[in-house]
Structures are given as C-alpha cells and as structure tokens.
Design a protein around this motif. Structure first.
Motif, PDB file in Angstrom:
ATOM      1  N   LEU A  43       0.790  -1.324   0.244  1.00  0.00           N
ATOM      2  CA  LEU A  43      -0.158   0.348   0.085  1.00  0.00           C
ATOM      3  C   LEU A  43       0.726   1.070  -0.131  1.00  0.00           C
ATOM      4  N   ASN A  44       1.626   1.977   0.777  1.00  0.00           N
ATOM      5  CA  ASN A  44       2.945   2.432   0.790  1.00  0.00           C
ATOM      6  C   ASN A  44       3.634   2.784  -0.374  1.00  0.00           C
ATOM      7  N   ARG A  45       3.902   1.790  -1.396  1.00  0.00           N
ATOM      8  CA  ARG A  45       4.910   1.772  -2.649  1.00  0.00           C
ATOM      9  C   ARG A  45       3.783   2.071  -3.469  1.00  0.00           C
ATOM     10  N   ALA A  46       2.033   1.603  -3.530  1.00  0.00           N
ATOM     11  CA  ALA A  46       1.098   1.882  -4.587  1.00  0.00           C
ATOM     12  C   ALA A  46       1.538   0.918  -5.689  1.00  0.00           C
ATOM     13  N   ASP A  47       1.972  -0.762  -5.190  1.00  0.00           N
ATOM     14  CA  ASP A  47       2.253  -1.875  -5.877  1.00  0.00           C
ATOM     15  C   ASP A  47       0.851  -2.546  -5.852  1.00  0.00           C
ATOM     16  N   LEU A  48       0.328  -2.004  -7.500  1.00  0.00           N
ATOM     17  CA  LEU A  48      -1.072  -3.288  -6.878  1.00  0.00           C
ATOM     18  C   LEU A  48      -0.811  -4.551  -6.319  1.00  0.00           C
ATOM     19  N   ASP A  49       0.238  -5.017  -7.973  1.00  0.00           N
ATOM     20  CA  ASP A  49       0.570  -6.345  -8.469  1.00  0.00           C
ATOM     21  C   ASP A  49       0.950  -7.004  -6.981  1.00  0.00           C
ATOM     22  N   ALA A  50       1.894  -6.699  -6.062  1.00  0.00           N
ATOM     23  CA  ALA A  50       2.205  -6.937  -5.195  1.00  0.00           C
ATOM     24  C   ALA A  50       0.641  -7.351  -3.915  1.00  0.00           C
ATOM     25  N   LEU A  51       0.271  -6.556  -3.932  1.00  0.00           N
ATOM     26  CA  LEU A  51      -0.823  -6.235  -3.175  1.00  0.00           C
ATOM     27  C   LEU A  51      -2.033  -7.331  -3.463  1.00  0.00           C
ATOM     28  N   MET A  52      -1.704  -7.850  -4.850  1.00  0.00           N
ATOM     29  CA  MET A  52      -2.898  -8.642  -4.830  1.00  0.00           C
ATOM     30  C   MET A  52      -2.407 -10.526  -4.574  1.00  0.00           C
ATOM     31  N   ALA A  53      -1.823 -10.175  -5.010  1.00  0.00           N
ATOM     32  CA  ALA A  53      -0.655 -10.971  -4.522  1.00  0.00           C
ATOM     33  C   ALA A  53      -0.915 -11.935  -3.421  1.00  0.00           C
ATOM     34  N   LEU A  54      -1.044 -11.577  -2.461  1.00  0.00           N
ATOM     35  CA  LEU A  54      -1.473 -11.499  -0.892  1.00  0.00           C
ATOM     36  C   LEU A  54      -2.860 -12.343  -0.668  1.00  0.00           C
ATOM     37  N   TRP A  55      -3.440 -11.743  -1.645  1.00  0.00           N
ATOM     38  CA  TRP A  55      -4.807 -12.484  -1.238  1.00  0.00           C
ATOM     39  C   TRP A  55      -5.536 -13.761  -1.457  1.00  0.00           C
ATOM     40  N   ALA A  56      -5.896 -14.831  -0.718  1.00  0.00           N
ATOM     41  CA  ALA A  56      -5.939 -16.154  -0.824  1.00  0.00           C
ATOM     42  C   ALA A  56      -6.912 -15.861  -2.755  1.00  0.00           C
ATOM     43  N   ASP A  57      -6.914 -17.082  -3.268  1.00  0.00           N
ATOM     44  CA  ASP A  57      -6.710 -17.684  -4.494  1.00  0.00           C
ATOM     45  C   ASP A  57      -8.790 -17.781  -4.515  1.00  0.00           C
ATOM     46  N   ASP A  58      -9.509 -17.623  -3.458  1.00  0.00           N
ATOM     47  CA  ASP A  58     -11.193 -18.247  -3.422  1.00  0.00           C
ATOM     48  C   ASP A  58     -11.280 -16.906  -3.762  1.00  0.00           C
ATOM     49  N   GLU A  59     -12.911 -17.301  -4.918  1.00  0.00           N
ATOM     50  CA  GLU A  59     -13.366 -16.175  -5.280  1.00  0.00           C
ATOM     51  C   GLU A  59     -14.011 -15.584  -4.196  1.00  0.00           C
ATOM     52  N   GLU A  60     -14.442 -15.589  -2.791  1.00  0.00           N
ATOM     53  CA  GLU A  60     -15.473 -15.467  -1.787  1.00  0.00           C
ATOM     54  C   GLU A  60     -14.034 -14.216  -1.360  1.00  0.00           C
ATOM     55  N   ILE A  61     -13.386 -14.147  -1.332  1.00  0.00           N
ATOM     56  CA  ILE A  61     -12.361 -12.764  -0.679  1.00  0.00           C
ATOM     57  C   ILE A  61     -13.315 -11.367  -0.479  1.00  0.00           C
ATOM     58  N   ALA A  66     -10.623  -2.261  -7.380  1.00  0.00           N
ATOM     59  CA  ALA A  66     -10.506  -0.544  -6.302  1.00  0.00           C
ATOM     60  C   ALA A  66      -9.380  -0.303  -5.519  1.00  0.00           C
ATOM     61  N   TRP A  67      -8.956  -1.234  -5.075  1.00  0.00           N
ATOM     62  CA  TRP A  67      -7.439  -0.990  -4.880  1.00  0.00           C
ATOM     63  C   TRP A  67      -6.649   0.069  -6.042  1.00  0.00           C
ATOM     64  N   ALA A  68      -7.337  -0.605  -7.652  1.00  0.00           N
ATOM     65  CA  ALA A  68      -6.291  -0.027  -8.846  1.00  0.00           C
ATOM     66  C   ALA A  68      -6.598   1.956  -8.636  1.00  0.00           C
ATOM     67  N   ALA A  69      -7.965   2.100  -8.496  1.00  0.00           N
ATOM     68  CA  ALA A  69      -8.350   4.179  -8.410  1.00  0.00           C
ATOM     69  C   ALA A  69      -7.724   4.336  -7.076  1.00  0.00           C
ATOM     70  N   ILE A  70      -7.414   3.579  -6.815  1.00  0.00           N
ATOM     71  CA  ILE A  70      -7.564   4.515  -5.022  1.00  0.00           C
ATOM     72  C   ILE A  70      -5.144   4.169  -5.583  1.00  0.00           C
ATOM     73  N   LEU A  71      -4.934   3.878  -5.138  1.00  0.00           N
ATOM     74  CA  LEU A  71      -3.312   3.648  -5.709  1.00  0.00           C
ATOM     75  C   LEU A  71      -3.148   4.660  -6.736  1.00  0.00           C
ATOM     76  N   GLU A  72      -3.257   4.810  -7.834  1.00  0.00           N
ATOM     77  CA  GLU A  72      -3.431   5.410  -8.857  1.00  0.00           C
ATOM     78  C   GLU A  72      -2.728   6.996  -9.020  1.00  0.00           C
ATOM     79  N   HIS A  73      -2.807   7.682  -7.337  1.00  0.00           N
ATOM     80  CA  HIS A  73      -2.054   8.946  -7.514  1.00  0.00           C
ATOM     81  C   HIS A  73      -1.453   8.494  -6.485  1.00  0.00           C
ATOM     82  N   GLY A  74      -0.429   7.330  -6.062  1.00  0.00           N
ATOM     83  CA  GLY A  74       0.762   7.438  -5.466  1.00  0.00           C
ATOM     84  C   GLY A  74       0.056   6.269  -4.108  1.00  0.00           C
ATOM     85  N   GLY A  75       1.077   6.050  -3.229  1.00  0.00           N
ATOM     86  CA  GLY A  75       0.671   5.375  -1.960  1.00  0.00           C
ATOM     87  C   GLY A  75       0.638   6.245  -0.984  1.00  0.00           C
TER      88      GLY A  75
END
Length: 140
Positions: free
Chosen positions: A22-40, A59-68
């Motif tokens: 979140l601090n680095r605005a790294d969307l790919d790293a952020l999403m890699a931390l979520w479970a594979d389950d579609e019920e997240i 949602a995270w992409a929209a939040i992080l588009e302006h930085g961390g």
C-alpha cells in the motif's frame, strides 16, 4: 515443472507485506497476497462490500493511481489458530487536511497450500484521536 515460491510464512509477514505494498502503491504485490478464493472480501471506509478478485483489484487500482497511502498499522490485536488469523489494527494516516487521522481495520488471513493469504480487509473511519498505545496492556 517449476514450483512457485511459497510467499510469506506467517500471517504477520503477509500483513507487513500488505502495508508495504500500500505504501509503495504496488498493486501487483498487493493482489498477490490475497487468497485464490473468489469469496474474498474488501470493505473500504464508507464504501460497498467488494467480493472477488476483479472488484477488489479495480477498487485498489483506483485508490492507488495517485500513489502510496502511507498507512502505519499499530496496536495489533491478534486471534489465531492453525488455519486462520484475525488481526485488528489502528491504521495511522494523514487526512486530506494534513491532520493526523486513523482508521480501524480488521484483516483476516487463512493458511492455504501457497501459505498465508488475506481473505478479508475491512477498514472504517474512527472518530476522535487515535487511542494511546498502552505498553503491556492485557486484553481479557
């Protein structure tokens, strides 16, 4: 067949990686931390309940588009067993006005074949000043 590296050996490591992403605005790293389950599930302050990878990523992409976000989690309260861990934290941040602000967040992790993963992040705006951290406080 190359086996993918197991990420993050504990729920605490996943939580640290979550706030770092979140601090680095790294969307790919952020999403890699979520479970594979579609019920997240993810609920942002004042926002709707988001279910599944696509909705949460958008949602995270929209939040992080302006930085961390520069969020500092503190005052962890953790409840866990062999397969799940529930963390509640105070998220310290800076409001748009420049004043210190805080959120209350609940992060739920489950142990999967790929290691610990996030299944729920729920944050809400807290009123007033952040509570002072009390060293050695025991919760009953």
């Amino acid at each position: 067949m190359k086996r993918s590296k197991q990420l993050n050996g504990s729920a605490a490591e996943v939580e640290a990686a979550f706030y770092d992403a979140l601090n680095r605005a790294d969307l790919d790293a952020l999403m890699a931390l979520w479970a594979d389950d579609e019920e997240i599930v993810c609920i942002h302050p004042g926002g709707p309940r988001l279910i599944g990878h696509a909705a949460i990523r958008d949602a995270w992409a929209a939040i992080l588009e302006h930085g961390g976000l520069h969020i500092r989690p503190s005052q962890l309260h953790e409840t866990h067993n062999l397969m799940s861990s529930v963390h509640t934290v105070i998220e310290g941040t800076t409001a748009a006005s420049g004043d210190p602000a805080h959120l209350l967040a609940t992060n739920v992790y489950v142990k999967t074949p790929r290691g610990w993963r996030i299944v729920l992040h729920h944050a809400s705006v807290a009123s007033g000043a952040a509570p002072a951290e009390v060293p050695g406080q025991v919760l009953h």
